[in-house]
Design a protein around this motif. Sequence first.
Motif, PDB file in Angstrom:
ATOM      1  N   UNK B 121       0.831  -1.205   0.000  1.00 23.60           N
ATOM      2  CA  UNK B 121       0.000   0.000   0.000  1.00 23.60           C
ATOM      3  C   UNK B 121       0.865   1.255   0.000  1.00 23.60           C
ATOM      4  N   UNK B 123       3.638   1.611  -1.318  1.00 23.90           N
ATOM      5  CA  UNK B 123       4.451   1.679  -2.527  1.00 23.90           C
ATOM      6  C   UNK B 123       3.644   2.082  -3.759  1.00 23.90           C
ATOM      7  N   UNK B 124       2.374   2.457  -3.575  1.00 23.18           N
ATOM      8  CA  UNK B 124       1.563   2.805  -4.734  1.00 23.18           C
ATOM      9  C   UNK B 124       1.938   4.183  -5.266  1.00 23.18           C
ATOM     10  N   UNK B 125       1.868   4.307  -6.571  1.00 23.63           N
ATOM     11  CA  UNK B 125       2.246   5.558  -7.205  1.00 23.63           C
ATOM     12  C   UNK B 125       1.036   6.491  -7.301  1.00 23.63           C
TER      13      UNK B 125
END
Lengths: 297, 329
Positions: B121, B123-125
């Motif tokens: 979560x 690491x979402x862009x």
Amino acid sequence: MAVTLPRPTLGSARRDLRARPVRTRRARWTARVVLLVISLAFLAPLYWMVASALKSDTELAAFPPTLWPHELHWENFSAAVQSMPFFTFFRNTVVVTALSVVFAVASNFVVAYGFSCLQWPGRDKVFYVVIATLFIPFPITLIPMFDLYAKLGWINTWAPLVVPSMFASAFYVFLIRQFLLQFPRDVLDAAAIDGANAWRTLWTVVFPQARPALATVAIFAAVGSWNDFMGPLLYLQDQDVQTLSIGIQAYTMTASTEDFQYNQLMAVSFLVILPLVVLFFLFQRYFIRGATVGSFK
Amino acid sequence: MFPATGRTTTDPPRLRAGVLEVRRTGPRLSPRDRRRLWTGLAFVSPWIVGVVVFVVYPVVYSFVVSLTRYSGMNSPDFVGFTNYVSAAVDPLVRTSIGNTLLYAVVAVPCSLLVALVVAIAMNQDLREVRWYRTALYIPSLVPTFALGFIFIVFVNPQFGVVNQVLRVFGAGDVNLLGDPRTIKFVIVAMAQLAAGNAALIFLAGLRAVPPTLYEAARVDGAGPVRQFLSITLPLISPVILFNLITGISSALQIFTEGYVVSAGVSDAVGGPDNGTLFYMLYVYRNAFSYASLGYASALAFLLFVVGVTLSALVYVLSKRFVNYDLDAG
């Protein structure tokens, strides 16, 4: 299982920080919804703490529970703070934490520098020993250290809580070292050619660049010291040197269960957490970068 | 260790190659190497002192005291391995080991899973991902003792939110903290809130996966699940192992959670009915409530042996899975 990557420089490390791109609009919204749900689940207990702290006794016991307090009972905070020597505990905790953080950052930085920026025979073998101590269970030190501190007359002083942070610890050394390994060798050599010795290079060349890693260690050390429970439990007996953790714990144990003010307990808990949250927001810019860049490969 | 471009002409190549090659040229170090050795040792000396005082001394001391009867006041009486024999037949030792193992078996896999989900979560862009990262990390800042207070209120039998939800489902009045079996699961749930720390380590692992691998997989038509199983999981296996071992290690040493939660709901620390008497709580009880320092040292030493065995296991496993990055970077 080793992944060979192009060796990162400080510049590319920053580029690595960019997360993997989410391609489609649908994927992006799915991610948003999932993130929101997880975040709410994680914040719910904290919200409940704040809400309970502001409720009256009767509202706290009401069924069904109210999500938002009908009336905000700010006096819970003042009553809670007055029910114990809160400010003494608070001041003691601040002093212990501040000293621990300063010592931890200084000692771990110097040691990590010795394990990364300096070249010396046997260095990497000694570092294997550092890694090995990372997994040694801490309880073995409990009784021997207590006995030692008792003989030194350090019981009821802050020394047992502060002095150990002067001697670097494996986890922090590991963390800073991983960060410093990305430091360009050319710059270190240039400093040496300009006649800077190792100590001077440490302060004038490496230190300004190492700040994200040091901020991360500072936060970890601050949280560790602020939240320390076993240390004060063992070494601090008098109320006037006691820190927040045991001070409040003692208060919950002396209160009789009948008229125990849970809303006040939540109010005090909130006051305990608040400084760490503020600290985190101040250093957040550095924190996740320092904690994740180059920690592992 | 560093790019070879930094080499100066006065610096013989064999020094750069590292320790082994220096050894091969003979046991005696050149004056230049000796100077470097002393400088290096001077910089790491705080750690050396720390290891002697905080690791070597306690281990030797604990073993010596574990062979005695010692209250801290009297002089220690040598009793041989009596303490270890007593530990083998002590029913409370069995209870505390059972509690600790049950906790470890449930909490460690849960924590790994939660931390991995949180890391993914984080690491979402997304533009606002910073806010989510903060939200997910902040619970890790909450002191264990304060978390204990929050959960005591959360599952309070009279007005706790958890019980009121259970009541809606017709479960009646459940006292999760009063039952020696359920109280452990309350502590497991509590531990999940601190997932942020392990998640940061997972996050570092996720970041190190080359994005090109995902692109190649996408070209080959692999979906997100397939990508996760075939690329992400194998490539972050070193950090999984690291989190697994540190997780087991800290689960075996669990103390504060049991102390705070039990003190909040029962008269005896470790209650109710020894349901939160974790191994470290029993060591603490023996050392500081019963003043049997010899017996407590024997118990602590046994835990140490388990810990060292785990470390050895890590070492063996790490040769296969984990790259501590000693030779590259």
